[in-house]
Design an enzyme around this catalytic site. Sequence first.
Site, PDB file in Angstrom:
ATOM      1  N   GLU A 195     -12.584  58.428  30.511  1.00  0.00           N
ATOM      2  CA  GLU A 195     -12.424  59.347  31.931  1.00  0.00           C
ATOM      3  C   GLU A 195     -10.919  58.926  32.316  1.00  0.00           C
ATOM      4  OE1 GLU A 195     -14.060  54.740  32.980  1.00  0.00           O
ATOM      5  OE2 GLU A 195     -14.175  56.464  31.545  1.00  0.00           O
ATOM      6  N   ASP A 226      -7.106  57.811  35.951  1.00  0.00           N
ATOM      7  CA  ASP A 226      -8.359  57.346  35.513  1.00  0.00           C
ATOM      8  C   ASP A 226      -9.226  57.607  36.805  1.00  0.00           C
ATOM      9  OD1 ASP A 226      -9.882  55.497  33.596  1.00  0.00           O
ATOM     10  OD2 ASP A 226     -10.470  54.906  35.696  1.00  0.00           O
ATOM     11  N   ILE A 227     -10.556  58.330  36.522  1.00  0.00           N
ATOM     12  CA  ILE A 227     -11.661  58.662  37.498  1.00  0.00           C
ATOM     13  C   ILE A 227     -11.964  57.345  38.162  1.00  0.00           C
ATOM     14  CG2 ILE A 227     -13.566  59.851  37.980  1.00  0.00           C
ATOM     15  CD1 ILE A 227     -13.080  61.620  35.636  1.00  0.00           C
TER      16      ILE A 227
END
Length: 328
Positions: free
Chosen positions: A224, A181-182
């Site tokens: 994301e 996950d960003i």
Amino acid sequence: MDIRCETQISLSPVTSEDFPTVPAAGPLMQYLIVVRGGVPGTMFRLVKKVSSLGRAVENTCQLSDGTISRRHAVITIDGQGHAWITDLGSTNGTFVEGRRLSPNTPTRIRDGNRLQVGDATLLKFVALDSCEEDFQRIMYERAVRDNLTELYNRGYFLSQVGPLAELNAMSSLGLAVLMADIDRFKDINDTHGHDAGDLVLRKVAAILRESTRSEDLLARYGGEEFILALPIGSLEQAMNWAERLRSALAATPVAIDGRSIRVTMSIGVAFRQQGASGGLSELITQADRALYEAKRTGRNRVVCAKSAVGTPFGKTESVDGCVSILAV
């Protein structure tokens, strides 16, 4: 009142040579296309004289529906190019246009016929020219790809991770699931705008794609978040792989509005040895929980989920000391 006049006929200055030649469509190619069950639009080309259908990985057309026998049916192409399907004594039967076939009795199938194998999987037998084949492939790609990143989408990942695990088992490999996950993606959108956010998503997708092998399964899981399934031999290898991904992104600035910004991601890792018990949905859940812990404990780190499958665990430090073990 119209003025009377004579109609004049002249030769056109444009000849047939001024128009491009449209290539011939070429010979027809025979396919099975998934209509229902699995991933709709999946194309299985029948290039051999005998193609097998079934749940086992060694089949020409592997179908993961649990009501399909391991070796369910075969399709044979005769010398005239005609196709014949034979049920191999399957548990739940093979149907052509709704009629159940007698076991071990070849039945002719024609262009457009619908074939049902098992309880839920419906296939269409078609003969396509090159233009029709291209169209079908484009439609299929649109169905399984994420438009923005061009990675596979969540639905495709979930449909393919099971067959991938079966294939791993034949090679005595385990399966690792990485959930990435960003970090602080909302801040990027709020500060730089959604176009910048899209640019970051594409950049992250490119780094993930460049860092994976052809046998790996990579997808955008949603928002994301990305997911990766790795055929791999040990937990330590999976942890090292995740750390390389984390480091590669952290070391690659993204140019936005004329300046570079640093983008990082957090990764949760779950691993199952070949032959170990436990479902794939459980493995994904473990990776997701490990990702949550990576976020909670500071971001830009790799956290491993300690599963209950008897896997030996060790601690692997990243350059930032950001890799840890989590009991879930």
